[in-house]
Design an enzyme around this catalytic site. Structure first.
Site, PDB file in Angstrom:
ATOM      1  N   ASP A 170       0.819  -1.207   0.000  1.00 41.79           N
ATOM      2  CA  ASP A 170       0.000   0.000   0.000  1.00 41.79           C
ATOM      3  C   ASP A 170       0.855   1.260   0.000  1.00 41.79           C
ATOM      4  O   ASP A 170       1.893   1.309   0.653  1.00 41.79           O
ATOM      5  CB  ASP A 170      -0.900  -0.015   1.242  1.00 41.79           C
ATOM      6  CG  ASP A 170      -2.028   0.995   1.161  1.00 41.79           C
ATOM      7  OD1 ASP A 170      -2.346   1.448   0.046  1.00 41.79           O
ATOM      8  OD2 ASP A 170      -2.589   1.333   2.213  1.00 41.79           O
TER       9      ASP A 170
ATOM     10  N   LEU B 206      11.256 -20.552  -4.231  1.00 49.12           N
ATOM     11  CA  LEU B 206      10.294 -19.602  -3.689  1.00 49.12           C
ATOM     12  C   LEU B 206       9.064 -19.613  -4.575  1.00 49.12           C
ATOM     13  O   LEU B 206       9.182 -19.659  -5.807  1.00 49.12           O
ATOM     14  CB  LEU B 206      10.883 -18.181  -3.651  1.00 49.12           C
ATOM     15  CG  LEU B 206       9.909 -17.055  -3.296  1.00 49.12           C
ATOM     16  CD1 LEU B 206       9.512 -17.135  -1.814  1.00 49.12           C
ATOM     17  CD2 LEU B 206      10.506 -15.682  -3.609  1.00 49.12           C
TER      18      LEU B 206
ATOM     19  N   HIS C 201       3.488   3.476  -9.032  1.00 47.11           N
ATOM     20  CA  HIS C 201       3.310   2.052  -9.312  1.00 47.11           C
ATOM     21  C   HIS C 201       4.612   1.431  -9.808  1.00 47.11           C
ATOM     22  O   HIS C 201       4.951   0.295  -9.453  1.00 47.11           O
ATOM     23  CB  HIS C 201       2.202   1.857 -10.343  1.00 47.11           C
ATOM     24  CG  HIS C 201       0.844   2.264  -9.848  1.00 47.11           C
ATOM     25  ND1 HIS C 201       0.335   1.819  -8.652  1.00 47.11           N
ATOM     26  CD2 HIS C 201      -0.095   3.083 -10.389  1.00 47.11           C
ATOM     27  CE1 HIS C 201      -0.874   2.340  -8.474  1.00 47.11           C
ATOM     28  NE2 HIS C 201      -1.152   3.103  -9.496  1.00 47.11           N
TER      29      HIS C 201
END
Length: 312
Positions: free
Chosen positions: A88, A199, A105
């Site tokens: 956020d 991962l 972004h």
């Protein structure tokens, strides 16, 4: 998980962006080429863009750097297996710096690259990130279109590093509104990385916790309707098998991190977070780095996880 599984070749050509759109603020640089951000001094030759930002073409790969040494202040045996992140603050980060939302972004992608590298280096098995909520579709069309293209170009640019470094990509969420080109790319990268085990990066895209529970209930209801399941057999385990996080061996996050100072989970992994440890940080997502991640992990390692019970 997205149900499509047909291998589709990736296209190397970046998508086109409107060079005159007020969302980008800068007619001199292609947004898909933005990798790093340099805030210029006003009046300099590079300050001609409306947002005073110069866009670099160099890129830090998700997995292409040397592993980060394990922090001395952490205990390896107490590391979480699954970390979830609500990323956020991209828009506020850009606003504070006088930049267009697109710059926030793009800076957020750099923070995600850093987080993936750290998780991969320190033995965390699953990283789930909230990339785009079903609630985000109400945002301005220019912003949504930019984000869809940013997701596509980011995945396309990183797929070889994912394969090389053993990173598996899974995308969860409602794919019905996604652009067809993005859906094809998701199918391809999931197929190409499905055997990787170092991962697992789960990207929640057009996702919400409520949506996840509803789609799980629909799936269970269909099994009952088709006589594959009896009503009395329905329990928590049956529902959990239908949640979209069934794509991973570790479907329940041990630790949830939310940046930007907001103190809520915002419709993210509502079922899965039942016993997750929550950590909130004031930093905006583009500014959340290694030190902040170590602080979050250190906080996690000091928690007493009782799962409703009581330790003696």
């Amino acid at each position: 998980m997205f149900s499509l599984r047909l291998p589709i070749p990736l296209v190397k050509t970046p998508p086109s962006f409107s060079s005159y759109s007020p969302y980008y603020h800068c007619p001199f640089h292609h947004p898909s080429q933005t990798r790093g951000l340099i805030v210029s001094k006003r009046g300099s030759a590079t300050a001609k863009c409306h947002a005073d930002v110069t866009l670099r073409h160099d890129r830090v790969s998700f997995a292409g750097e040397s592993p980060d040494p394990f922090p001395a202040e952490l205990a390896a045996e107490m590391m979480p297996k699954h970390v979830a992140v609500i990323m956020d603050g991209n828009g506020r980060w850009a606003k504070v710096k006088g930049l267009p939302p697109s710059a926030g972004h793009q800076a957020g992608v750099q923070s995600l690259r850093r987080m993936v590298r750290l998780c991969s280096s320190w033995g965390i098995k699953v990283l789930t990130v909230f990339a785009f909520s079903t609630d985000n579709w109400v945002r301005p069309k220019l912003e949504v279109d930019f984000l869809m293209r940013l997701f596509e170009t980011t995945i396309n640019s990183e797929v070889q590093a994912f394969k090389r470094e053993g990173i598996q990509i899974s995308v969860i969420g409602d794919s019905s509104k996604l652009p067809e080109s993005l859906k094809r790319m998701i199918v391809s990268v999931e197929e190409d990385t499905k055997h990787n085990s170092r991962l697992q990066l789960i990207v929640a895209l057009s996702y919400s916790g409520k949506y996840d529970v509803v789609q799980a209930c629909k799936s269970v209801a269909k099994k009952v309707k088709d006589d594959h399941l009896h009503l009395d057999d329905i329990n928590e385990n049956i529902i959990e098998q239908e949640l979209e996080t069934n794509c991973t061996e570790f479907p329940y996050p041990d630790l949830l991190i939310r940046t930007s100072g907001e103190l809520r989970v915002s419709n993210f992994l509502l079922w899965q977070l039942a016993y997750t440890e929550l950590y909130f940080n004031q930093k905006l997502w583009p500014d959340f780095g290694k030190d902040e991640f170590v602080d979050a992990l250190s906080s996690f390692q000091q928690r007493k996880r009782r799962y409703g019970g009581r330790h003696a």
